[in-house]
Design an enzyme around this catalytic site. Structure first.
Site, mmCIF file in Angstrom:
data_model
loop_
_atom_site.group_PDB
_atom_site.id
_atom_site.type_symbol
_atom_site.label_atom_id
_atom_site.label_comp_id
_atom_site.label_asym_id
_atom_site.label_seq_id
_atom_site.Cartn_x
_atom_site.Cartn_y
_atom_site.Cartn_z
ATOM 1 N N THR A 133 0.814 -1.218 0.000
ATOM 2 C CA THR A 133 0.000 0.000 0.000
ATOM 3 C C THR A 133 0.844 1.264 0.000
ATOM 4 O O THR A 133 1.849 1.355 0.713
ATOM 5 C CB THR A 133 -0.913 -0.003 1.256
ATOM 6 O OG1 THR A 133 -1.690 -1.194 1.242
ATOM 7 C CG2 THR A 133 -1.825 1.212 1.279
ATOM 8 N N LYS A 158 -1.900 -1.101 -3.818
ATOM 9 C CA LYS A 158 -3.046 -0.370 -3.265
ATOM 10 C C LYS A 158 -2.653 1.083 -3.085
ATOM 11 O O LYS A 158 -1.581 1.378 -2.531
ATOM 12 C CB LYS A 158 -3.449 -0.996 -1.933
ATOM 13 C CG LYS A 158 -4.607 -0.308 -1.236
ATOM 14 C CD LYS A 158 -5.215 -1.240 -0.194
ATOM 15 C CE LYS A 158 -6.167 -0.531 0.744
ATOM 16 N NZ LYS A 158 -6.878 -1.495 1.618
ATOM 17 N N LYS A 160 -3.980 4.743 -1.589
ATOM 18 C CA LYS A 160 -4.971 5.438 -0.775
ATOM 19 C C LYS A 160 -5.358 6.736 -1.476
ATOM 20 O O LYS A 160 -4.478 7.489 -1.941
ATOM 21 C CB LYS A 160 -4.394 5.756 0.605
ATOM 22 C CG LYS A 160 -4.132 4.517 1.454
ATOM 23 C CD LYS A 160 -5.431 3.895 1.958
ATOM 24 C CE LYS A 160 -5.157 2.832 3.010
ATOM 25 N NZ LYS A 160 -6.408 2.250 3.539
ATOM 26 N N ASP A 187 -8.393 2.954 -2.627
ATOM 27 C CA ASP A 187 -9.134 2.927 -1.365
ATOM 28 C C ASP A 187 -9.353 4.349 -0.868
ATOM 29 O O ASP A 187 -8.410 5.037 -0.479
ATOM 30 C CB ASP A 187 -8.335 2.125 -0.331
ATOM 31 C CG ASP A 187 -9.075 1.996 0.990
ATOM 32 O OD1 ASP A 187 -10.214 2.500 1.104
ATOM 33 O OD2 ASP A 187 -8.510 1.388 1.923
ATOM 34 N N ASN A 189 -11.309 5.179 1.726
ATOM 35 C CA ASN A 189 -11.607 5.254 3.166
ATOM 36 C C ASN A 189 -12.712 6.266 3.456
ATOM 37 O O ASN A 189 -12.562 7.149 4.324
ATOM 38 C CB ASN A 189 -10.341 5.603 3.972
ATOM 39 C CG ASN A 189 -9.385 4.441 4.089
ATOM 40 O OD1 ASN A 189 -8.284 4.457 3.531
ATOM 41 N ND2 ASN A 189 -9.785 3.406 4.806
ATOM 42 N N GLU A 215 -12.330 0.584 -3.167
ATOM 43 C CA GLU A 215 -12.736 0.327 -1.782
ATOM 44 C C GLU A 215 -13.392 1.528 -1.129
ATOM 45 O O GLU A 215 -12.887 2.651 -1.266
ATOM 46 C CB GLU A 215 -11.486 -0.029 -0.972
ATOM 47 C CG GLU A 215 -11.394 -1.477 -0.563
ATOM 48 C CD GLU A 215 -10.262 -1.667 0.424
ATOM 49 O OE1 GLU A 215 -10.511 -1.571 1.630
ATOM 50 O OE2 GLU A 215 -9.134 -1.899 -0.023
ATOM 51 N N ASP A 240 -15.557 -1.683 3.050
ATOM 52 C CA ASP A 240 -14.598 -1.985 4.115
ATOM 53 C C ASP A 240 -15.204 -1.489 5.438
ATOM 54 O O ASP A 240 -15.835 -2.273 6.143
ATOM 55 C CB ASP A 240 -13.246 -1.336 3.821
ATOM 56 C CG ASP A 240 -12.233 -1.582 4.929
ATOM 57 O OD1 ASP A 240 -12.505 -2.432 5.798
ATOM 58 O OD2 ASP A 240 -11.165 -0.921 4.943
ATOM 59 N N LYS A 264 -11.756 -7.901 7.448
ATOM 60 C CA LYS A 264 -10.578 -7.772 8.313
ATOM 61 C C LYS A 264 -10.921 -8.416 9.641
ATOM 62 O O LYS A 264 -11.951 -8.088 10.239
ATOM 63 C CB LYS A 264 -10.227 -6.289 8.536
ATOM 64 C CG LYS A 264 -9.747 -5.571 7.291
ATOM 65 C CD LYS A 264 -9.493 -4.093 7.555
ATOM 66 C CE LYS A 264 -8.997 -3.416 6.283
ATOM 67 N NZ LYS A 264 -9.053 -1.934 6.388
ATOM 68 N N ASP A 318 -0.290 -6.462 4.395
ATOM 69 C CA ASP A 318 1.042 -5.860 4.277
ATOM 70 C C ASP A 318 1.438 -5.012 5.469
ATOM 71 O O ASP A 318 2.501 -4.387 5.448
ATOM 72 C CB ASP A 318 1.109 -5.002 3.003
ATOM 73 C CG ASP A 318 0.124 -3.827 3.039
ATOM 74 O OD1 ASP A 318 -0.808 -3.860 3.879
ATOM 75 O OD2 ASP A 318 0.281 -2.894 2.248
#
Lengths: 342, 342
Positions: A133, A158, A160, A187, A189, A215, A240, A264, A318
Site C-alpha cells: 500500500t 493499493k 490510498k 481505497d 476510506n 474500496e 470496508d 478484516k 502488508d
C-alpha cells in the site's frame, strides 16, 4: 483442555514512514498481544490492532478488558470453541480484541490437536500473494513509492485516495505509467461523495487503469451511496468500513450495495469473519482480506484464515511490512509479495 | 494424508411401521454408505439417505456416481478439505451423496488429528434432545402413537399433516390431550394452500396447542405463500423443502419468508449446511435440524454437526429409531429422547 490464564501485553511500533489515509496520519501503532494458556502448558497467540479513526478502539482501552475476558474464559474448555465464540460476542464494541482472543483460542485448539490453523480453516493453500500500500502522498512521492513497490515485485498495488478527486486521479494515472503490469486497488476510506467517487472511477477507466477494486468510496453509513457508486462505476466496489459484523454484511447483501467485501479480522473477529465468508459466497459477492496495523505475530492470523479458507481473491496483508519490529515472529516466509506458510 | 479409495455400498432397511407423509408412503428405505480411506489406513464414514418424493434422488442413481466421485477425490489431501468441498459442489443434483462424502472426509480428517467430529464443529455440547415423529394416520392411530411416544419420554413430538385440514386439526388437538407436557412440531410437507395453512394454525392456536414450529406449510417454490403464512399465523413458520442450498436460504432471508429453517445434511451437504447456519444466525432466523431416512451410522453425521455447532433450537433426529437395523452403529447412546455422544 481448560484455559488457565490469559495475558495481555501492549506493544508500540513505529512505521518506517508516516502513513496517511483520508481519515488521518499515523507514525506509530500500538497493539495488544494476547496469550491464552491451557492447563497442559499449551499457549495460543493473538494480536489486536486497531486504527482509532476506523474502529474507535485504542490499545489502552483494549488492555482494560483483561479482567472481563478472564471472567468469560478461565476454566472453560478450548475444545468448546463455538461456546467461547458465542460468549465473546459480548465484546461487540471492541472487535480487535475479540479477534485476537478468538484466534488465540483457535491457535491453542490447533496445538492441542497438532494441527496448523490453516488446516483447521480448510487447508486450501499455503501460499498467498499480497499487495502493498501507498498512503496519501504528493504526486512525486506517490510515484516514487509505487515504483519502489513495483520493483520489489508486487503486482497488486493499493493506493490510498479520498482527499482530492483531481489530485487522486493524477496520482493513480501516473502511477500506472511506472508499473505497467500492476493491478490497482484504490481505497478512499469514505473520503468521497457518491458523485465524486463516480467521477474518479470514470476518469481512471477512461485512462484504462486496471483497477480491480474500488474500496469504500463513501461514508460507511451511506449504504444508498455505496449502491449508487456500485451501479455507476465500471469497477467493482468493495465495502470496508461499512462491514464490521455479519449483520452489516447481510444488510449490504439485502441492499445490493456492493460487489466485494473487504474482511478484516480486526473489524469482525474470527467468528463474524467466518460468517461473512459464508454470506458473501451465498450472495455471489467477492471477497478480499485486509489488515489494520498488525505486526508479524498478528498478520499470521489473517494469513492462516485466508490460506485455509481459500475464500479471498485479493489479499491486502502488508501491515507488518511497514512496521519496525525487533524480530520477525511470523510462522511464514515473506518473499516479495508472496507469503508462504511453513 | 492422501485419499486412496472411496467405496459405496447400498443398504436396504425396513421401517418398523409404514411411514406416511403428505407426499407419499414408505415401507422401506435404501441408503448408500460411503467409506473414504486414506493412505495411512484411516477410514471415514458417511451415509446418503434420501426420500425420492423430496429430493428426487434414489440409492441406485447415487451409487452410479462412484466413478465421478473417485475422479474428484482420489489422490487429494484430506487436510485440504475446503478445496474438496469446493470440488464436490459439482454434485449439485445429489446433495445426499454430497453430504455423505463430505462427512466421510471430515470423519477421516478428524481421525487423522485424533479429534471427534463434534469438536471439529465447535464442541458446543455432547447431549441433544430429539423429537419423535408420527406420520399421517387416522385419528385413532395418531393418538395411540402420540401416547406411546409420550410414554417413552419424548416431550417434543412431530406430527405429519397436510392432507386434510379439518382432520389434521382434530388429530393434533386430540394428540395434545394424551401428551399434556409435549410441544409439537407440525409438518405439512407442502400439503396446504396458504389459506388452508393459516386456517390450520389459527384453529390449533384457538385450542391452545403448544406448536413450536409449523414446517413447510405450502409448496416449496411458493415463497410468497410461505411469507403469507408467516405473517398470518401465530406460530413460527419453518422452511424445509424450500431450502436445499445456501442460495435458497439467502433468497428466503431476502424475501422475509420464514422464521425458521430446517437444515438437513441430506438436502445441503455439510458445506451448504454450514453456510446456512451462518446466514440464519446473521438474519436472526431460528434453526432446527432434521433427517431423511438415515440409519444409526448416518444419523451420527447430524448429531455431531448439531452438537458441535450448538446452532439448533430443535432436533428432529429420529429416523434411526424407525428403521430395523441388524446392529446399532452409532457412536452415541440413545436414552429415550436424549442422544449422548460418547
Amino acid at each position: 483442555m481448560k484455559i488457565t490464564s490469559i495475558s495481555f501485553k501492549k506493544t508500540l511500533y513505529s512505521y518506517f514512514e508516516p502513513f496517511t489515509i483520508s481519515l488521518g496520519s499515523h507514525e506509530e501503532q500500538e497493539n495488544v498481544e494476547v496469550c491464552v494458556k491451557l492447563k497442559n502448558g499449551i499457549e495460543g497467540y493473538g494480536e489486536a490492532s486497531s486504527l482509532f479513526v476506523i474502529s474507535g478502539e485504542t490499545a489502552a482501552m483494549l488492555e482494560k478488558l483483561h479482567q472481563t475476558v478472564e471472567d468469560i474464559l478461565i476454566g472453560k474448555d478450548v475444545e468448546s470453541y463455538a461456546n467461547l465464540f458465542h460468549d465473546l460476542q459480548t465484546l461487540r464494541a471492541t472487535p480487535a480484541i475479540k479477534a485476537a482472543i478468538e484466534f488465540a483460542i483457535v491457535d491453542a485448539f490447533c496445538k492441542q490437536f497438532n494441527m496448523k490453523p490453516y488446516q483447521f480453516f480448510g487447508g486450501s493453500k499455503n501460499t498467498l500473494e499480497t499487495d502493498k500500500t501507498v498512503g496519501i502522498e504528493n504526486l512525486e512521492n506517490t510515484i516514487k513509492k509505487v515504483k519502489r513497490i513495483y520493483d520489489e515485485g508486487f503486482r497488486k498495488i493499493k493506493i490510498k485516495v479520498g482527499r482530492d478527486v483531481k489530485n487522486d486521479i493524477e496520482r493513480v494515472v501516473k502511477s500506472k505509467e511506472v508499473s505497467p503490469q500492476a493491478s490497482f486497488i484504490v481505497d478512499a476510506n469514505q473520503g468521497f461523495t457518491p458523485k465524486e467517487a463516480v467521477e474518479f472511477a470514470k476518469a481512471l477507466y477512461a485512462e484504462k487503469v486496471d483497477v480491480v477494486i474500488f474500496e469504500q468510496p463513501v461514508n460507511r453509513y451511506n449504504i444508498e451511496g455505496m449502491r449508487f457508486v456500485r451501479f455507476n462505476s465500471p469497477y467493482p466496489v468493495a465495502a470496508d468500513e461499512s462491514v464490521f459484523t455479519k449483520y452489516d454484511a447481510l444488510k449490504l447483501v439485502r441492499e445490493d450495495a456492493v460487489d466485494f467485501i473487504n474482511i478484516k479480522l480486526m473489524k469482525s473477529g474470527l467468528s463474524d469473519a467466518m460468517s461473512i465468508v459464508h454470506i458473501a459466497q451465498a450472495a455471489n459477492i467477492g471477497l478480499m482480506i485486509g489488515c489494520m496495523g498488525e505486526s508479524s505475530i498478528g498478520i499470521r492470523q489473517s494469513i492462516h484464515f485466508a490460506a485455509g479458507t481459500g475464500a479471498f481473491l485479493y489479499h491486502d496483508l502488508d501491515s507488518h511490512l511497514s512496521l519496525k519490529e525487533e524480530s520477525f515472529r511470523g510462522d511464514f516466509v515473506q518473499d516479495g509479495p508472496f507469503i508462504i506458510l511453513e
